[in-house]
Design an enzyme around this catalytic site. Structure first.
Site, short mmCIF file in Angstrom:
data_model
loop_
_atom_site.label_atom_id
_atom_site.label_comp_id
_atom_site.label_asym_id
_atom_site.label_seq_id
_atom_site.Cartn_x
_atom_site.Cartn_y
_atom_site.Cartn_z
N GLU A 1 0.29 -1.09 5.64
CA GLU A 1 1.32 -0.65 6.57
C GLU A 1 0.99 0.89 7.03
OE1 GLU A 1 5.07 0.99 7.91
OE2 GLU A 1 4.14 1.54 6.27
N ASP B 1 0.78 -1.07 0.05
CA ASP B 1 0.07 -0.01 0.10
C ASP B 1 0.85 1.35 -0.11
OD1 ASP B 1 0.96 -0.98 2.47
OD2 ASP B 1 -0.28 0.75 3.39
ZN LIG Z 1 6.63 2.50 4.19
#
Ligand SMILES: [Zn+2]
Ligand SMILES: *[C@@H]1O[C@H](CO)[C@@H](O)[C@H](O)[C@H]1NC(C)=O
Ligand SMILES: *[C@@H]1O[C@H](CO)[C@@H](O)[C@H](O)[C@H]1NC(C)=O
Ligand SMILES: *[C@@H]1O[C@H](CO)[C@@H](O)[C@H](O)[C@H]1NC(C)=O
Ligand SMILES: *[C@@H]1O[C@H](CO)[C@@H](O)[C@H](O)[C@H]1NC(C)=O
Length: 572
Positions: free
Chosen positions: A234, A167
């Site tokens: 994340e 992401d």
């Molecule tokens: Zn990162």
């Protein structure tokens, strides 16, 4: 020496005695101060500038293949124009797939549509790196998390794990016109690939795949299993990605089952005064704690208020909190300690003589230690490397101009210093609320438990607001695993990237300021490195910002690093 001005001496002999006493005292204290200064100075003067064992230069490590082919593969990665263009195209393609992740995403079950864009990325990976998909077992965790296992011939050896995330942080709509190239175009200008995610961290994702594809092409057969783990959230805490991957890996391989984990993180930089290159793997992270404090008091009409409304009482607490910051501590527990020692030994003239000496003495000399703390805390950026931060970030309270506020809420964010714990910070916070509660005769609940009975005046409720995280465990420095990481870095950069360096690269541990997916991986190994060995600082890469970009020279170095590091670890 002059006596004190006394108007009329009443008793001359007494006065004389007084003068003598003062003189003796003055001489005595001056001697003491001189002694302290002199011995302090002398101690510093005689402190060795390059003490034995402080900031060693780690030996270069080379894989066999590098020696056999005279570095031709590494040089192809770094300097071949066709390879370069191919790598840029692969990274560009990845940037073109929009995987923005906003706060509080829905779960995969709740909103499959939201997550389906990751299908496109998976398809892209599979068609771009067929070698890796053919060689490794691929498991999808929570639908879009990816785990690859390339089995080694010796199952007794702990796997090496490489990690990154799929992401990217969102592009703010009102900045769109500030971008030189549209953020999801993946524009390549021969030097940089531009766009969101190009340097955080589709570059790492792409580099790992490229290195493994090339290893496969060159007939590499691992002895030690290689595990790849790629979460997909994340940037919003990693709960749905790495948070699911970690228990899967623990179940499959066991606790403490990995040889080492390399995830995105700190990189390399050039010390300005000496031009020496420092490589700084992140070995620890500070802890994290949000505390919510609610004050509930009886309502009423504001024409007949009590002496203090809940807002006034909360203000008193706020004053107490800000007036009582945490003390900085500087110990070898903090990676900054070793980093500064390296800077003192190899860092040139940027540090003053006194600072350099103090850093070298700070492990055993209190005065030296407090001098270093004074230096670090004089700057807001370096201060919080050695100190727990506390910031009141959200305040809410009151509804109407003529009604007394019945509830006030305060959210205080803490980044916990390496030497501290969530418990310690909680206790300290609670003690301040306790003092205010006592003063205004209020009750107090802490995480649901009653500490002071609620009164007719109301009560405080203090809670961990979620997402708290202890300080990351220490990654050992100087053992075999560390030496391979350091040795691989020196090898790639000194043998191939720059062949003209006159001084070796310094590899020192560093504190990682953000938290990465590794927060979920603590049970898998102590050897966690948040490390992306490229020479691209923020001004070059613009991580999380407008015009994020990745310099292709640096990208190729990262590919070369993974290519060599995997082999070095495998041969160890
Ligand atoms: Zn990162
Ligand atoms: C090995 O590579 C270096 C650097 O490119 C080159 O100068 C040298 O001639 C090569 N040696 C052999 C034996 O090919
Ligand atoms: C690589 O890309 C550059 C810029 O896009 C181009 O000028 C060059 O011809 C390409 N080289 C090769 C070998 O494809
Ligand atoms: C070393 O080589 C690099 C390019 O390979 C160059 O940018 C740098 O200026 C050189 N440094 C010195 C000291 O010659
Ligand atoms: C690590 O293991 C402990 C004990 O089994 C467990 O409570 C904890 O949740 C695990 N941590 C992570 C991040 O998985």
């Amino acid at each position: 020496m002059r006596g004190l001005p006394i108007d009329k001496p009443t008793n001359p002999s007494k006065r004389k005695l007084g003068t003598i006493a003062i003189a003796i005292a003055a001489i005595g204290s001056m001697a003491l101060i001189m002694d302290l200064l002199l011995t302090g100075y002398l101690k510093m003067y005689f402190t060795n500038d390059k003490p034995e064992g402080v900031c060693p230069i780690w030996d270069i490590q080379r894989p066999k293949s590098f020696i056999e082919n005279n570095g031709s593969v590494v040089r192809e990665i770094l300097f071949d124009e066709k390879f370069r263009n191919g790598s840029a195209a692969k990274l560009s393609g990845m940037v073109q797939i929009d995987t923005q992740m906003r706060d509080n995403p829905p779960t995969v079950e709740d909103d499959p549509e939201y997550w389906s864009r990751f299908k496109k990325l998976h398809l892209y990976l599979e068609t771009t790196f067929p070698e890796v998909y053919e060689t490794a077992d691929v498991v999808k965790i929570n639908t879009y998390g990816l785990v690859f296992t390339w089995k080694g011939s010796d199952e007794k050896l702990k796997p090496l794990m490489l990690a990154a995330h799929q992401d990217v942080v969102p592009v703010q709509k009102d900045t769109l016109s500030d971008w030189t190239y549209p953020p999801f175009e993946g524009h390549y200008d021969g030097e940089y690939v531009w766009g969101r995610g190009s340097s955080d961290c589709k570059n790492v994702l792409s580099a790992i795949f490229e290195a493994l594809a090339l290893l496969k092409k060159n007939k590499f057969k691992p002895t030690r299993t290689i595990v790849l783990a790629f979460g997909m959230d994340e940037e919003v805490s990693g709960r749905l990605g790495a948070g699911h991957i970690a228990p899967y890996l623990e179940k499959t391989f066991g606790k403490n089952s990995m040889y080492a984990i390399v995830d995105e993180g700190a990189g390399m930089s050039i010390e300005p005064s000496t031009q020496r290159i420092f490589a700084l793997p992140g070995t620890r992270e500070k802890g994290y704690l949000d505390i919510s404090t609610e004050l509930i008091t009886p309502g009423g009409h504001s024409s007949i208020p009590p002496e203090h409304t809940s807002i006034g009482i909360m203000a008193e607490l706020e004053k107490l909190i800000e007036g009582d910051p945490y003390k900085a501590v500087f110990t070898p527990e903090n990676p900054t300690f070793e980093f500064l020692q390296c800077l003192a030994v190899h860092g040139g003239d940027k540090l003053s003589w006194r600072l350099r000496k103090s850093i070298l003495r700070s492990g055993y000399d209190k005065i030296a230690n407090s001098y270093v703390i004074k230096y670090l805390t004089s700057n807001r950026v370096t201060k919080y490397l050695v100190q727990t931060s506390q910031a009141m970030d959200i305040i809410r309270g009151g509804e109407k101009n003529n009604a007394l506020p019945e509830s006030v809420q305060l959210l205080t964010n803490h980044r916990v210093a390496i030497e501290s714990t969530i418990q310690e910070v909680t206790d300290r916070f609670v003690s301040r609320v306790h003092a205010v509660a006592k003063k205004f005769d209020l009750g107090l609940k802490v995480n649901g438990e009653t500490v002071l009975e609620s009164t007719s005046n109301g009560h405080f409720s203090v809670k961990d607001a979620g997402h708290s995280l202890e300080v990351a465990p220490k990654t050992p420095i100087g053992d075999k695993v560390w030496k391979e990481l350091a040795g691989a870095t020196r090898h790639v950069y000194e043998d191939a990237v720059f062949t003209n360096l006159t001084e070796p690269i310094i590899v020192a541990p560093a504190i990682m300021t953000g938290n990465t997916d590794t927060r979920y991986y603590w049970n898998l190994t102590h050897n966690i490195f948040r490390y992306t060995p490229v020479l691209a600082g923020f001004t070059d890469s613009r991580i999380h910002s407008v015009d994020e970009r990745m310099g292709i020279d640096n990208h190729l170095r990262l590919i070369a690093f993974f290519y060599e590091y995997v082999q070095i670890v495998d041969e160890a």
